[in-house]
Each structure stands twice: as structure tokens, then as C-alpha cells.
Motif scaffolding. Sequence first.
Motif, short mmCIF file in Angstrom:
data_model
loop_
_atom_site.label_atom_id
_atom_site.label_comp_id
_atom_site.label_asym_id
_atom_site.label_seq_id
_atom_site.Cartn_x
_atom_site.Cartn_y
_atom_site.Cartn_z
N ILE A 19 0.82 -1.21 0.00
CA ILE A 19 0.00 0.00 0.00
C ILE A 19 0.85 1.27 0.00
O ILE A 19 0.32 2.37 0.09
CB ILE A 19 -0.96 0.02 1.20
CG1 ILE A 19 -0.18 -0.08 2.52
CG2 ILE A 19 -1.99 -1.10 1.09
CD1 ILE A 19 -1.02 0.15 3.75
N GLY A 20 2.17 1.09 -0.08
CA GLY A 20 3.05 2.25 -0.13
C GLY A 20 3.65 2.64 1.19
O GLY A 20 4.27 3.70 1.31
N SER B 136 4.43 6.10 5.63
CA SER B 136 4.59 6.11 4.18
C SER B 136 6.03 5.83 3.79
O SER B 136 6.98 6.21 4.48
CB SER B 136 4.15 7.46 3.60
OG SER B 136 4.93 8.50 4.13
N GLY B 137 6.19 5.12 2.65
CA GLY B 137 7.52 4.74 2.20
C GLY B 137 7.85 5.32 0.85
O GLY B 137 7.13 6.17 0.30
N TRP B 138 8.92 4.81 0.27
CA TRP B 138 9.40 5.31 -1.02
C TRP B 138 8.36 5.01 -2.09
O TRP B 138 7.77 3.93 -2.15
CB TRP B 138 10.71 4.62 -1.38
CG TRP B 138 11.28 5.12 -2.68
CD1 TRP B 138 12.06 6.22 -2.86
CD2 TRP B 138 11.09 4.53 -3.96
NE1 TRP B 138 12.37 6.37 -4.18
CE2 TRP B 138 11.80 5.34 -4.90
CE3 TRP B 138 10.40 3.42 -4.43
CZ2 TRP B 138 11.83 5.06 -6.25
CZ3 TRP B 138 10.43 3.14 -5.79
CH2 TRP B 138 11.14 3.94 -6.68
N GLY B 139 8.13 5.99 -2.95
CA GLY B 139 7.19 5.82 -4.05
C GLY B 139 5.76 6.14 -3.71
O GLY B 139 4.88 6.08 -4.57
N ALA B 140 5.48 6.46 -2.44
CA ALA B 140 4.11 6.77 -2.03
C ALA B 140 3.93 8.28 -1.93
O ALA B 140 4.82 9.01 -1.49
CB ALA B 140 3.80 6.13 -0.69
N LYS B 141 2.75 8.74 -2.35
CA LYS B 141 2.40 10.15 -2.24
C LYS B 141 1.39 10.32 -1.13
O LYS B 141 0.33 9.68 -1.14
CB LYS B 141 1.82 10.65 -3.56
CG LYS B 141 1.37 12.11 -3.52
CD LYS B 141 0.76 12.54 -4.85
CE LYS B 141 0.31 14.00 -4.79
NZ LYS B 141 -0.31 14.44 -6.07
N VAL B 142 1.69 11.17 -0.16
CA VAL B 142 0.76 11.44 0.93
C VAL B 142 -0.33 12.38 0.41
O VAL B 142 -0.04 13.44 -0.15
CB VAL B 142 1.49 12.05 2.14
CG1 VAL B 142 0.48 12.50 3.20
CG2 VAL B 142 2.45 11.03 2.75
N LEU B 143 -1.59 11.97 0.61
CA LEU B 143 -2.73 12.74 0.13
C LEU B 143 -3.48 13.47 1.23
O LEU B 143 -4.21 14.41 0.95
CB LEU B 143 -3.72 11.80 -0.60
CG LEU B 143 -3.14 10.93 -1.72
CD1 LEU B 143 -4.21 9.98 -2.24
CD2 LEU B 143 -2.60 11.81 -2.85
N ALA B 144 -3.33 13.01 2.47
CA ALA B 144 -4.01 13.65 3.60
C ALA B 144 -3.24 13.31 4.86
O ALA B 144 -2.67 12.22 4.99
CB ALA B 144 -5.46 13.18 3.71
N ALA B 145 -3.25 14.24 5.79
CA ALA B 145 -2.49 14.09 7.04
C ALA B 145 -3.42 13.77 8.20
O ALA B 145 -4.63 14.06 8.16
CB ALA B 145 -1.70 15.36 7.33
N VAL B 146 -2.84 13.19 9.24
CA VAL B 146 -3.53 12.96 10.50
C VAL B 146 -3.07 14.01 11.50
O VAL B 146 -1.88 14.31 11.61
CB VAL B 146 -3.24 11.55 11.04
CG1 VAL B 146 -3.70 11.41 12.50
CG2 VAL B 146 -3.92 10.49 10.18
N LYS C 273 0.16 4.80 -3.94
CA LYS C 273 1.32 4.26 -4.63
C LYS C 273 0.82 3.57 -5.89
O LYS C 273 0.11 2.55 -5.81
CB LYS C 273 2.09 3.28 -3.76
CG LYS C 273 3.34 2.73 -4.46
CD LYS C 273 4.11 1.76 -3.59
CE LYS C 273 5.35 1.25 -4.33
NZ LYS C 273 6.11 0.27 -3.52
N GLY C 274 1.12 4.15 -7.02
CA GLY C 274 0.66 3.57 -8.28
C GLY C 274 -0.85 3.51 -8.34
O GLY C 274 -1.54 4.52 -8.14
N ARG C 275 -1.37 2.32 -8.59
CA ARG C 275 -2.81 2.15 -8.72
C ARG C 275 -3.46 1.67 -7.41
O ARG C 275 -4.54 1.07 -7.44
CB ARG C 275 -3.12 1.17 -9.86
CG ARG C 275 -2.84 1.73 -11.24
CD ARG C 275 -3.39 0.84 -12.34
NE ARG C 275 -2.80 -0.48 -12.32
CZ ARG C 275 -1.65 -0.80 -12.90
NH1 ARG C 275 -0.96 0.13 -13.55
NH2 ARG C 275 -1.19 -2.03 -12.85
#
Length: 683
Positions: A463-464, A504-514, A547-549
Amino acid sequence: MPVITRLPARHVHLDFHTSEHVPDVGSRFSRKQFQKALKLGRVNHITVFAKCHHSWSYYPTSVGMVHPKLKKGLDLMGEQIAACREIGVRVPIYYTVGWSATDAQMHPEWCARNKDGSIAANQFPPDAKPTDRKPMVSWKYLCTNTGYRQLILEQTREICQRYPVDGFFYDICGHEQCYCDPCRADMARDGVNIDDEPAVKKWYVSQWVSFYEACRRVILELHPQASVFFNGRANLTTPADILAQQTHFEMEDLPTTWGGYDKFPPRAKYFATYDTAAGRQPRAMLAMSGKFHTMWGEFGGFKHPDAIRFEAAGMIAYGAACSFGDQMHPNGEMDLATYRNIGQAYQYVEAIEDFGLESRPWANLGVFLTGGRKFGEHGDGTQAHDQGVVNMLMEAQLDFEIAHPHAPAEDWQRYDTIILTGGQCLDAAMAQRFAAYVKAGGSLLVLHQSMLDANAATSLLDIGGKYIGPAEFEIDYTLVGKALSQDLVDSPFLNYTAAARVKSGWGAKVLAAVRLPFFNRTFAHYCSHQNAPYHEKDAAHPAAMQKGRTVYLAHPLGEMYYRHGARVHRQLFLNALRRLYNRPLITAALPSAGRVNLLHQPQHRRYVAHLTYGPPLQRGRCTVIEDLPILRDVEVTIRLPEKIKRAWEPTTGHKLKLSKGSHGTRRIVIPQLHGHAMAALAY
């Protein structure tokens, strides 16, 4: 075993649980009056009683016990069967199993037992005095692993030998465990530890299966085309070996008091494709509601005919035949007002049933159900994660199918996106299937803990990010980034259940924060009336990332929406879904109470779009349908692989104009939606 692929669409389940304290039972029964009611109600399928919850039989049995106040010489069930046969009405036979009051009183050794040896019961206080008010739905359970089984089988054989049998409906077949002496002895023989509750439940399933098989053998030996249904065992959590015993599926949903109007659609979608996913012939579905305001046993309760019509149309819209529960007066006379009400609905069903039955859902969005409530619970059997997710989809008019775990891999490739609803649900093999699905071009929306192993807190999906652990706080807050900001506030909003912690790891885009709260609410630390406010710094774990799809949402948005219904959570879910899924096969411009369902009928070379709109109202303990406002000029957009040759409205035959939409879609306009409307699309 016969597989029932289509049932008559206009059914009544005629309850007749009649106390021995009621006099003159059946004294006013008349074949002609019975037939008059069925004709008035346009009924072509009715269930009549052989034996009720009070243990009494309504025919001259030499095995069971005839009701002591039944009119002398009257074979009530036999007369009802004959009356139905004369006018071409199908007539299955009701027989109680799990609740049988006089049997329980006369044979306490037949009663199901709790682990402490007490009698297992529903709403039955063990210390109740004779003068105490009896709760609703109050019965002792009986166990079919006792001498009670022989009584049932002998009486079933007696009925099959004496009468023409269209089918059997065995009721109350869902009790999930028993510790009576025969069960204890058999568990000891089979090496089952009675302190291992899951093992006891699994073993008891095998006892039910054995009982079901025995009943079926008796019936089908004499009536090989009869339907056989064991009620309480057609839920989303029902084990596969029990579902295999059913000739068809009956879904006992009473939307006014048993979970509302959104409980039925996911169940219908589940069973509509349950068999086809395994390469089998699909079994017919029968959806059950009631003519009454609340639930079973309510003499004199009425729904308005508009509500019955709306419910019936919704059943057909999801591919199920219709059933409405009634309870005949002990005197045997049918209530004609009831059948006038039902008849208004069934007149409409006659016009639409061929455009709903013998069909299958047709969507390119899959929902993978991730968990159930307590095994064997009566009703829908869905978990809050699952029901909340499908509620959000239905309110957004996003049509979906159930992605069955037993379906072949190629079946999943029909879905552009699959949603995992939030419950901890996977094993290594299923995780590999999801990985292969994404590799082949699919996309995943993963909620909360549904990437975890069902038996351990281990993430099995990419899941990224890395799963750190469950939430440390009871609540938290979400602050969305630009990618998920459509129609959402730009400040932190509350989550009633905190996020799973994933770094979150490499290749993942954060879309919302906690944003975390200052503390949990305790007597030592509290702020204001409810929850503590948030820190002004983002937490180390995000609320959403991609991450990706694969998009991951860390909160149990489905469960929260099911329990709390906050629009911000639905909007966050939909915004995340739209990053993956933007080519639905059908959309409709409807308010949030509107529902859209696309059915495929390949035997007729057509699709049928069903639209419903009936805003439910909560009144006391009941959810009611009262206002059916007319919607006009409803725009529907379709995206289908076949070339659509013509579109029409089936009840009027009026042609619907097809026009080109954007990105290869076609548009039609439904002139009027009054509770229910259809568009048939021939190719």
C-alpha cells in the motif's frame, strides 16, 4: 438437488403462529374467500403452515400435534393447498424447526443448551413468572441433534406422502452452538474441545448440514422438483456448505425495523453472482418484507400501499422476486384490506418483473467484503465496514458488484477498481490474487486494516508504507491535501475512530495528514463535552496515500459512516475513489436517496437500468417510506461495450432518445421517476 432459477414474482408468506388459548381456529376459513384474497392481491405464490412456533399442526397429523382448538374435521393446510392449486398459485409449506414452544415444554431434553447447562433462548428470562409480560420474539431453541430430529423427519415424510408439495420452508435454522448432552457426547467422539468456541461453532455447522441433507432426502425422494429453503441461512456470513443446501435464496429483510432500506441491495448483489462466480447456474432470489408496519406477529399493522409498491419495485430492481409477510387471523379468514394493498404493488410488479428476474448485476466496480458480525446473526449479516462502504456508493449512485473471493482470477479483471472495505481479512493466497489483479491493470482502494492478515497484524499488500500498529488514540483528525480537497473543508475534521498507523515509504504520495488529539477523554484528562482538540502538527502516519494504482485510507470510513453518517467521511472516500475509478458503466443524476442498478439479461440481448427514489423517514423504532416525490427529466449516462440499438421505458413502451455523451458514453433522459423507473437498452 434441484436448482430453482426463477420463482413466481408475487409471493406472500402467510404466518399462522396460533396459541392454544385462542378459540375457534379456522372456523371461518373458506376456499372461495381465500382465493378471493389471493386474486385481489395478484398473488401467484404463497407459503402456508404445517406447523407453527407453538408446535401445533394445521392438518390431521398422526406424527405431530393438531392444534387443540382447530375446527373439528378441518384440514386447514390441505384446504389451502387445494384452493391454491385450483387457481394456479404455487404453495410451499412452512415448518418450524428452532422454535417450538410446546415441544420444548414437553421435551426439555430436546432443548438447545448453553455451556452452563441452561436452556438456550431468545428473549426468554429464565426466572419469568406466568403473570410477567412476555417479551416480543420470545422462544426457547431446540436442537436437531436430539430426538427432535426424528419428529421433524417423520412429519416431513408424512406431509410429503399426503400432499402435493411445491416446496418446504423450514424456519429458525440459524442457532449456532449447543452444549446439550447429545452434542457434548458427539463432540467428545469427534475430538472437539468444548472450551474452544470457534471449534464448537464449526462442528455445529456440520450438524446442521447433516440435518438439512436428511430433510432434503425425504422431500426430494417424493417430490424431486420441490424447492427447499432453510430460513436464517442465507446471510453474507453463512458458510458455503450450508448455502449449498438451498435450492434458492430467500432474504428476510424487514426494512422498517431490521436495518433499513440499504440492507437488502448488497445482499441481493452478493447472491446474484454467488453461483456464477463459481461457474454454476444462478439460483433464484426472493426478497422478503412485510405488509405490517413493524415486524412479524403484528396483527392489524399496515404499510401504506405506496410503501409496499416502492419496496416491491426495489426487489425487482435488484433481480429478486417479491415476498410480503402477512399473518392470517386465527379464525382462518383472510383480511381483504391487506390484499387490496398488496395488489396495488403487485399490479406494478406484473408489468416490470420480466425486466428484473433472471438477470445479473453489471458493473465494473467491485467491493470485497472484509468481515461479518457475530456468526449466525439474524438479518443481513454484514459488518459495519461493508455496509458503510456500500451505503456511500449507493448514495453517490455508483453501481457496484461483489468481488467474490471464490471467483476465478479472470472474473476480477472485469473490475476497473476493487474496494477493500476496512476489516482485517486476508491470507497469503488472497493477497497474491490482489497483487496479480493490480499487476494486470486493476486498481485498489484499501481502507483501514483490510491489508492485514486475518490472523495476525501483518500487512500483506503493498500500500506504499509500513504498518506500524493500531491507533494509540480513540479519535483523531484528517487534514486533506489538494488532491482530495474537492467539496471538503480546509481545516482538520474529526474521525470518530482513529486511523491505523502506517508510515509512508518510497514511491508513495501522501494525500491527507492525521492530526492527533492532545489526549483521550478520561476523568483525569478531558476538555469540553466530548473529544480533545488537535495538535497543530501533522502526525508521523498519514490519513491517505497513493502508490501507483493503490490508494490507502487509514481510517475505517465505512464503519464510521455506517455508525455516524458524517458527510465529510463520505466525501473523502469518494474523492479517493475518483483517483482510481472514473469510467462507471452507468451514472444517474439523482439526490442521495436515489439508487441506480444496472442489470444484464443476455438471453434477451438487453441491459435494464433501474432507478429508485424514496427518501426514508425515521419515526420511533421504524424507518418508513411515505413521500414519493416525482423527479422529472433524470439524466442517465451509460458506457457499454455493445452498440445499443434502442432504448425504451418498459411499462409504457415509450421510446427513449439516445444521444452522445463525452468520452464514448451515451445519454438518455428518464421523463418521470415516481418511486421507480426503468430504461431498457437493447443491443
